[in-house]
Design a protein around this motif. Structure first.
Motif, PDB file in Angstrom:
ATOM      1  N   VAL A  20       7.806   5.158  -2.421  1.00 34.22           N
ATOM      2  CA  VAL A  20       6.617   6.223  -2.658  1.00 34.22           C
ATOM      3  C   VAL A  20       5.542   5.680  -3.433  1.00 34.22           C
ATOM      4  O   VAL A  20       5.797   5.444  -4.420  1.00 34.22           O
ATOM      5  N   ALA A  21       4.070   5.554  -2.930  1.00 32.22           N
ATOM      6  CA  ALA A  21       2.947   5.339  -3.694  1.00 32.22           C
ATOM      7  C   ALA A  21       1.825   5.878  -2.740  1.00 32.22           C
ATOM      8  O   ALA A  21       1.950   6.362  -1.786  1.00 32.22           O
ATOM      9  N   ASP A  22       0.634   5.821  -3.604  1.00 33.01           N
ATOM     10  CA  ASP A  22      -0.764   6.191  -2.755  1.00 33.01           C
ATOM     11  C   ASP A  22      -0.991   5.080  -1.689  1.00 33.01           C
ATOM     12  O   ASP A  22      -1.584   5.457  -0.848  1.00 33.01           O
ATOM     13  N   PHE A  23      -0.682   3.844  -2.225  1.00 29.38           N
ATOM     14  CA  PHE A  23      -1.373   2.944  -1.421  1.00 29.38           C
ATOM     15  C   PHE A  23      -0.720   1.806  -1.339  1.00 29.38           C
ATOM     16  O   PHE A  23      -0.190   1.108  -2.471  1.00 29.38           O
ATOM     17  N   VAL A  24      -0.401   1.146  -0.426  1.00 26.11           N
ATOM     18  CA  VAL A  24       0.641  -0.041  -0.217  1.00 26.11           C
ATOM     19  C   VAL A  24      -0.176  -1.205   0.707  1.00 26.11           C
ATOM     20  O   VAL A  24      -0.842  -0.894   1.867  1.00 26.11           O
ATOM     21  N   SER A  25      -0.441  -2.182   0.127  1.00 22.04           N
ATOM     22  CA  SER A  25      -1.310  -3.362   0.763  1.00 22.04           C
ATOM     23  C   SER A  25      -0.170  -4.697   0.679  1.00 22.04           C
ATOM     24  O   SER A  25       0.076  -4.932  -0.278  1.00 22.04           O
ATOM     25  N   VAL A  26      -0.435  -5.216   1.792  1.00 22.35           N
ATOM     26  CA  VAL A  26       0.168  -6.846   1.888  1.00 22.35           C
ATOM     27  C   VAL A  26      -1.236  -7.430   2.356  1.00 22.35           C
ATOM     28  O   VAL A  26      -1.676  -7.120   3.357  1.00 22.35           O
ATOM     29  N   GLY A  27      -1.244  -8.876   1.742  1.00 21.68           N
ATOM     30  CA  GLY A  27      -2.402  -9.879   2.308  1.00 21.68           C
ATOM     31  C   GLY A  27      -3.688  -9.348   1.994  1.00 21.68           C
ATOM     32  O   GLY A  27      -3.858  -8.179   1.426  1.00 21.68           O
ATOM     33  N   ALA A  28      -4.505 -10.496   2.038  1.00 21.76           N
ATOM     34  CA  ALA A  28      -6.014 -10.085   1.985  1.00 21.76           C
ATOM     35  C   ALA A  28      -6.736 -11.100   2.680  1.00 21.76           C
ATOM     36  O   ALA A  28      -6.204 -11.985   2.900  1.00 21.76           O
ATOM     37  N   PRO A  29      -8.161 -10.870   2.816  1.00 23.80           N
ATOM     38  CA  PRO A  29      -8.636 -11.678   3.669  1.00 23.80           C
ATOM     39  C   PRO A  29      -9.356 -13.005   2.871  1.00 23.80           C
ATOM     40  O   PRO A  29     -10.463 -13.214   2.869  1.00 23.80           O
ATOM     41  N   VAL A  30      -8.417 -13.743   2.238  1.00 23.76           N
ATOM     42  CA  VAL A  30      -8.767 -15.013   1.741  1.00 23.76           C
ATOM     43  C   VAL A  30      -7.940 -16.183   2.346  1.00 23.76           C
ATOM     44  O   VAL A  30      -6.563 -15.827   2.637  1.00 23.76           O
ATOM     45  N   ASN A  31      -7.818 -17.503   2.196  1.00 24.05           N
ATOM     46  CA  ASN A  31      -7.279 -18.339   2.705  1.00 24.05           C
ATOM     47  C   ASN A  31      -5.707 -18.274   2.208  1.00 24.05           C
ATOM     48  O   ASN A  31      -5.451 -18.334   1.116  1.00 24.05           O
ATOM     49  N   GLY A  32      -4.934 -18.122   3.286  1.00 26.04           N
ATOM     50  CA  GLY A  32      -3.401 -18.253   3.132  1.00 26.04           C
ATOM     51  C   GLY A  32      -2.489 -17.136   2.552  1.00 26.04           C
ATOM     52  O   GLY A  32      -1.605 -17.250   1.933  1.00 26.04           O
ATOM     53  N   ALA A  33      -3.738 -16.141   2.293  1.00 27.49           N
ATOM     54  CA  ALA A  33      -2.918 -14.567   1.679  1.00 27.49           C
ATOM     55  C   ALA A  33      -2.473 -13.942   2.670  1.00 27.49           C
ATOM     56  O   ALA A  33      -3.017 -13.426   3.284  1.00 27.49           O
ATOM     57  N   THR A  34      -1.107 -13.873   2.900  1.00 25.59           N
ATOM     58  CA  THR A  34      -0.532 -13.093   3.840  1.00 25.59           C
ATOM     59  C   THR A  34       0.859 -12.628   3.399  1.00 25.59           C
ATOM     60  O   THR A  34       1.284 -12.876   2.287  1.00 25.59           O
ATOM     61  N   GLY A  35       1.260 -11.430   3.755  1.00 19.67           N
ATOM     62  CA  GLY A  35       2.452 -10.969   3.525  1.00 19.67           C
ATOM     63  C   GLY A  35       3.375  -9.943   4.524  1.00 19.67           C
ATOM     64  O   GLY A  35       2.767  -9.983   5.664  1.00 19.67           O
ATOM     65  N   GLN A  36       4.302  -9.314   4.125  1.00 24.38           N
ATOM     66  CA  GLN A  36       5.416  -8.699   5.289  1.00 24.38           C
ATOM     67  C   GLN A  36       5.981  -7.409   4.526  1.00 24.38           C
ATOM     68  O   GLN A  36       6.357  -7.597   3.312  1.00 24.38           O
ATOM     69  N   ILE A  37       5.767  -6.426   5.292  1.00 22.25           N
ATOM     70  CA  ILE A  37       6.676  -5.249   4.930  1.00 22.25           C
ATOM     71  C   ILE A  37       7.746  -5.079   6.029  1.00 22.25           C
ATOM     72  O   ILE A  37       7.227  -5.147   7.171  1.00 22.25           O
ATOM     73  N   GLN A  38       9.033  -4.698   5.595  1.00 25.60           N
ATOM     74  CA  GLN A  38       9.858  -4.442   6.309  1.00 25.60           C
ATOM     75  C   GLN A  38      10.467  -3.022   6.076  1.00 25.60           C
ATOM     76  O   GLN A  38      11.100  -2.913   4.827  1.00 25.60           O
ATOM     77  N   VAL A  39      10.831  -2.152   7.091  1.00 30.09           N
ATOM     78  CA  VAL A  39      11.404  -0.910   6.775  1.00 30.09           C
ATOM     79  C   VAL A  39      12.539  -0.811   7.827  1.00 30.09           C
ATOM     80  O   VAL A  39      12.144  -0.499   8.990  1.00 30.09           O
TER      81      VAL A  39
END
Length: 493
Positions: free
Chosen positions: A90-109
């Motif tokens: 539980v949070a206000d804001f959840v973020s993965v990745g950013a628009p920069v080189n090589g910045a990626t992430g994954q959320i699995q629920v």
């Protein structure tokens, strides 16, 4: 970071009012380095990030992979996994990745777990629902399994550059959101409820019985015009403006989004689904300050197939937008506003339970045989309003050539069609025919709400005077209660 419980709700809980960051560079002044990390919550574990009571405008953030202000050769990778019944974040804001080189992430629920990112905040101009789940270009969100859920105020699947000197990384794959096997995502907002492809590339798949994507509209007392008018909308493909201070100008980052609803899954949207769009509020501001500037539209595609259902107030198919599917149902009024409606997307049937308004654009029909299921059919249960000229594109596939008299009823309208008839009678519908032999003609018949094409083998132009194959050859007069017009093929260039 692992939070593992004994199966009961919140039996192992991490609580904080601080920001939780994983897989990111900790110091922006140092030489860029790799950043990796994982949050793993299972078996009733929980991470609860709560707003600071002393600061009502504070925000709690989980950031995985990258930072919006870092450029270079970073290689950030991070993962958030919540799995098992009673497991939650539980949070206000959840973020993965950013628009920069090589910045990626994954959320699995997974497997009955939940993730919530929702908050109501007062910025001084009124209360707004500002929680969000945000995925940078190349990142992924998976919601899989019965009772697995993501609840947020706003879902942004694929966001591109949004600060000075940033550029989208062409090496990143498209952002991917998958809801499957009974999973659910709910986005409830007083602003744009969900964006798929916001100045970047993003695909969303909702598949399987019981799988749902829901966009709701929440009330707000905010009066800022930038925050009004998009309540409860789903936007597939959105252009974002990027201000460049050095030249006091804007560049525009076009988005490319897709939504596929298939195998008995459902998507329900409180207001509009907009396919291929521009941020209309910023477009108005920019065009006021920079006369003559051109703001491009993004591309978007929505496919509803194999028992999938899309329910909304309206589905608006804008410039560079496509709506199609085979065996799917659209419960909404559809507005074709410069884009394309393509039933079948390979021969098949698409049902629209609502009105169909044509402001411009094209209807794409594919034919690979004379039997049902071998050619596209669009069924409209309501009225059809054709306010402006448009095109009908007929493509014959796989070398198929019809026999004399073969008929293809490609459009069936239950309600009113008088405006369509008027366009047809006045030759204001453009017929473009591809893959069809020069030795045949194709007659179009509109009668009793049925638009059909019939093959004829005799020559259509008895005159020896050469006529370009792309132009209408002969108007043959009335056929039954409708109008029959014959055309030869239009050659591809």
């Amino acid at each position: 970071m692992n939070v593992v419980g004994d199966g009961s709700a919140r039996c192992a809980t991490v609580r904080s009012s601080n920001t939780l960051i994983v897989g990111s560079q900790p110091n922006l002044n140092r030489t860029p380095t790799n950043g990796t990390g994982q949050i793993f919550v299972s078996n009733g574990g929980a991470i609860i990030l709560e707003q600071d009571p002393a600061n009502p405008t504070s925000s709690t953030i989980i950031t995985a992979a990258g930072h919006n202000d870092v450029n270079g050769l970073e290689n950030f990778e991070a993962e958030i996994v919540v799995t098992g019944e009673n497991s939650e974040i539980v949070a206000d804001f959840v973020s993965v990745g950013a628009p920069v080189n090589g910045a990626t992430g994954q959320i699995q629920v997974l497997d009955g777990a939940s993730l919530t990112a929702a908050i109501t905040r007062d910025f001084g101009g009124g209360l707004r629902n500002t929680g969000s789940v945000q995925l940078g270009e190349g990142s992924e969100l998976i919601v899989d399994g019965a009772n697995s859920s993501v609840d947020t105020n706003r879902l942004v699947a694929g966001f591109g550059p949004n600060t000075r000197d940033q550029t989208s990384n062409p090496g990143n794959a498209a952002t991917q959101v998958t809801v499957s096997n009974g999973g659910r995502i709910t986005a409830g907002s007083d602003n744009q409820g969900a964006l798929v492809g916001y100045g970047s590339r993003a695909n969303m798949l909702v598949t399987g019985t019981g799988s749902q994507f829901v966009v709701t509209a929440l009330p707000s007392d905010d009066t800022d015009p930038a925050n009004l008018g998009d309540e409860g909308d789903l936007i597939v493909g959105l252009t974002t403006p990027l201000y460049v201070p050095a030249t006091d100008s804007y560049q525009f980052i076009e988005g490319a989004g897709s939504l596929t609803v298939t195998d008995n899954a459902t998507v329900t949207v409180a207001d509009d689904v907009r396919i291929g769009d521009t941020d209309t509020y910023f477009r108005g501001i920019i065009e006021d300050f920079y006369p003559g500037i051109s703001v491009p539209s993004s591309s978007g595609m929505v496919e509803v197939s194999n028992g999938g259902q899309l329910t909304a107030t309206r589905v608006i198919v804008g410039e560079n937008g496509t709506l199609g599917g085979d065996g799917g149902t659209i419960n909404a009024d559809v507005v074709l506003d410069g884009g394309t409606v393509a039933p079948g997307m390979s021969p098949g049937v698409l049902d629209i339970f609502g009105d169909f308004t044509i402001l411009g654009g094209a209807l794409d029909i594919e034919i690979s045989g004379s039997l049902l299921g071998q050619y596209d059919i669009l069924n409209i249960s309501g009225d059809l309003f054709a306010n402006n000229p448009f095109d009908i594109n007929i493509s014959f596939l796989d070398g198929f050539m019809p026999s004399e008299g073969d008929a293809f009823d490609f459009l069936n309208v239950t309600g009113e069609t008088s405006s369509l008839t008027a366009l047809f009678e006045n030759s204001l519908i453009g017929f473009n025919i591809f893959g069809f032999s020069d030795e045949f003609s194709l007659g179009f018949d509109l009668a009793d709400g049925r638009f059909s094409a019939t093959a004829f083998s005799e020559p259509v132009n008895p005159s020896p005077v050469p006529v370009p194959a792309s132009l209408p050859i002969l108007i043959a007069g009335l056929s039954g209660l409708g109008i029959l017009r014959r055309y030869r093929r239009k050659q591809s260039i």
